[in-house]
Scaffold this active site. Structure first.
Site, mmCIF file in Angstrom:
data_model
loop_
_atom_site.group_PDB
_atom_site.id
_atom_site.type_symbol
_atom_site.label_atom_id
_atom_site.label_comp_id
_atom_site.label_asym_id
_atom_site.label_seq_id
_atom_site.Cartn_x
_atom_site.Cartn_y
_atom_site.Cartn_z
ATOM 1 N N ASP A 179 0.895 -1.117 0.121
ATOM 2 C CA ASP A 179 0.091 -0.147 0.005
ATOM 3 C C ASP A 179 0.856 1.294 -0.056
ATOM 4 O O ASP A 179 1.737 1.417 0.717
ATOM 5 C CB ASP A 179 -0.818 -0.015 1.148
ATOM 6 C CG ASP A 179 -1.903 0.975 1.290
ATOM 7 O OD1 ASP A 179 -2.965 0.925 0.627
ATOM 8 O OD2 ASP A 179 -1.805 2.171 1.813
ATOM 9 N N ASN A 187 -2.341 12.635 -3.500
ATOM 10 C CA ASN A 187 -3.583 13.327 -4.615
ATOM 11 C C ASN A 187 -3.873 14.683 -4.391
ATOM 12 O O ASN A 187 -4.133 15.465 -5.089
ATOM 13 C CB ASN A 187 -4.692 12.052 -4.599
ATOM 14 C CG ASN A 187 -4.478 11.303 -5.940
ATOM 15 O OD1 ASN A 187 -3.761 11.554 -6.879
ATOM 16 N ND2 ASN A 187 -5.225 10.110 -5.891
ATOM 17 N N HIS A 192 -4.151 14.870 -9.361
ATOM 18 C CA HIS A 192 -4.801 13.268 -9.689
ATOM 19 C C HIS A 192 -3.945 12.910 -10.956
ATOM 20 O O HIS A 192 -3.460 11.676 -10.926
ATOM 21 C CB HIS A 192 -6.240 13.202 -10.211
ATOM 22 C CG HIS A 192 -6.980 13.261 -8.934
ATOM 23 N ND1 HIS A 192 -7.180 12.200 -8.042
ATOM 24 C CD2 HIS A 192 -8.006 14.273 -8.491
ATOM 25 C CE1 HIS A 192 -7.992 12.618 -7.104
ATOM 26 N NE2 HIS A 192 -8.682 13.933 -7.433
ATOM 27 N N ASP A 196 -1.638 9.449 -10.668
ATOM 28 C CA ASP A 196 -1.651 8.533 -11.495
ATOM 29 C C ASP A 196 -0.122 8.155 -12.055
ATOM 30 O O ASP A 196 0.152 7.069 -12.124
ATOM 31 C CB ASP A 196 -2.499 8.790 -12.955
ATOM 32 C CG ASP A 196 -3.961 8.745 -12.560
ATOM 33 O OD1 ASP A 196 -4.551 8.425 -11.573
ATOM 34 O OD2 ASP A 196 -4.600 9.340 -13.635
ATOM 35 N N GLU A 230 -4.556 2.533 -4.483
ATOM 36 C CA GLU A 230 -3.417 2.629 -4.290
ATOM 37 C C GLU A 230 -2.708 1.289 -3.647
ATOM 38 O O GLU A 230 -1.544 1.171 -3.354
ATOM 39 C CB GLU A 230 -2.889 3.800 -3.470
ATOM 40 C CG GLU A 230 -3.385 3.540 -1.999
ATOM 41 C CD GLU A 230 -4.645 4.116 -1.865
ATOM 42 O OE1 GLU A 230 -5.012 4.386 -0.665
ATOM 43 O OE2 GLU A 230 -5.286 4.322 -2.487
#
Length: 312
Positions: A179, A187, A192, A196, A230
């Protein structure tokens, strides 16, 4: 084309083989139905020429068995032409019902045989292109659209299969749950798009760790998948107990070494991961318990400060 010729007469097989080879095809001869099935399981053929009347297992039964084997393979269908001295209506109907695609008499002139082979060559080429296209589509369906790793559905299917094998064979099974630490803050702070890009970088790093472990024969069969959001998973279907601990440490160190800036990740200042690593040796019971154990260890790693692994 690569052709499997099934005929109990060696003399007829020799003549037919010579004719087919003169057209430029590669031919393998099976003297009976069982030999044909064995060859079919061992090799791939573009076409099967099947004699009907054979002692023991006739051509119809052999074809039915071959079609049954193909039922377990994706996109598989090998054209089968029945070859017989008696081209009766009954034989034609039975041939088609058994899974045959065409019918030719042993007395057919060479021009007819050559024409059939040309038609089958076109079908073989088309089948090859279709199988390639379908394979690419299947691979795309199994991949996560963002990271390119196996997606959750494909991972679950592969894990179910590998787990069943491990249980049956009494082998160990290891799982790592990974994780990204404080990813929501990443984020929120960087956006975002950056999020990504971060996940793609983490995924590529995990894949690199998996590839290295496979190359070093440390954990043969190890693969990575995107579990969701994630979270990622690394699955080790068969490795000595303790190997999962080394892989977990390698993952933590490799992600930290990327040095992706993350100001909101406690004292680290860069992207890190927490890992829960479990091994069940030998594998037993339902597979979901392994995921639960790995999740518990992952939670413990986060509670203990993140940028670390916990293993049993």
């Amino acid at each position: 084309m690569k052709i499997l010729l099934v005929d109990d007469s060696r003399a007829i097989a020799m003549v037919t083989t010579a004719r087919l080879e003169s057209f430029g095809h590669e031919v393998k001869h099976a003297i009976n139905g069982q030999t044909a099935i064995d060859l079919f399981q061992a090799e791939r053929f573009d076409l099967i020429l099947m004699d009907i009347e054979m002692p023991g297992m006739n051509g119809f039964e052999t074809t039915t068995r071959i079609r049954s084997l193909e039922g377990h393979e994706p996109w598989a269908w090998t054209p089968i032409i029945f070859v017989t001295a008696t081209d009766s209506d009954t034989n034609l109907v039975t041939a088609i019902e058994a899974g045959g695609d065409d019918f030719i008499s042993k007395s057919s002139p060479e021009s007819v045989l050559q024409a059939k082979m040309k038609a089958m060559s076109r079908i073989a080429a088309l089948r090859s292109r279709l199988a390639l296209a379908n394979g690419k589509l299947q691979d795309q369906a199994n991949r996560d659209g963002l990271t390119g790793l196996l997606n959750r559905r494909a991972m679950d299917m592969r894990v179910d299969h590998l787990w069943e094998m491990a249980v049956q064979q009494g082998k160990p099974f290891s799982l790592l749950m990974v994780d990204v630490d404080n990813f929501k803050s990443f984020n929120d702070h960087y956006g975002h798009q950056a999020g990504d890009e971060c996940l793609c970088a983490v995924a590529a790093c995990l894949e690199k760790v998996a590839e290295q472990a496979n190359q070093d024969q440390m954990a043969p069969g190890l693969f990575a998948a995107r579990y969701g959001g994630e979270e990622f998973s690394l699955i080790i279907p068969d490795a000595a107990p303790g190997v999962h601990v080394g892989i977990a440490l390698a993952v933590v160190e490799a992600i930290a070494a990327l040095s992706i800036r993350h100001e909101w990740n406690a004292e680290w200042g860069k992207v890190t991961v927490s890992v829960g690593a479990t091994c069940m040796a030998p594998a037993s019971g339902p597979v979901h318990q392994v995921f639960r154990m790995a999740d518990d260890l992952l939670y413990k790693a986060k509670e203990s400060g993140r940028n670390r692994h916990e293993a049993n």
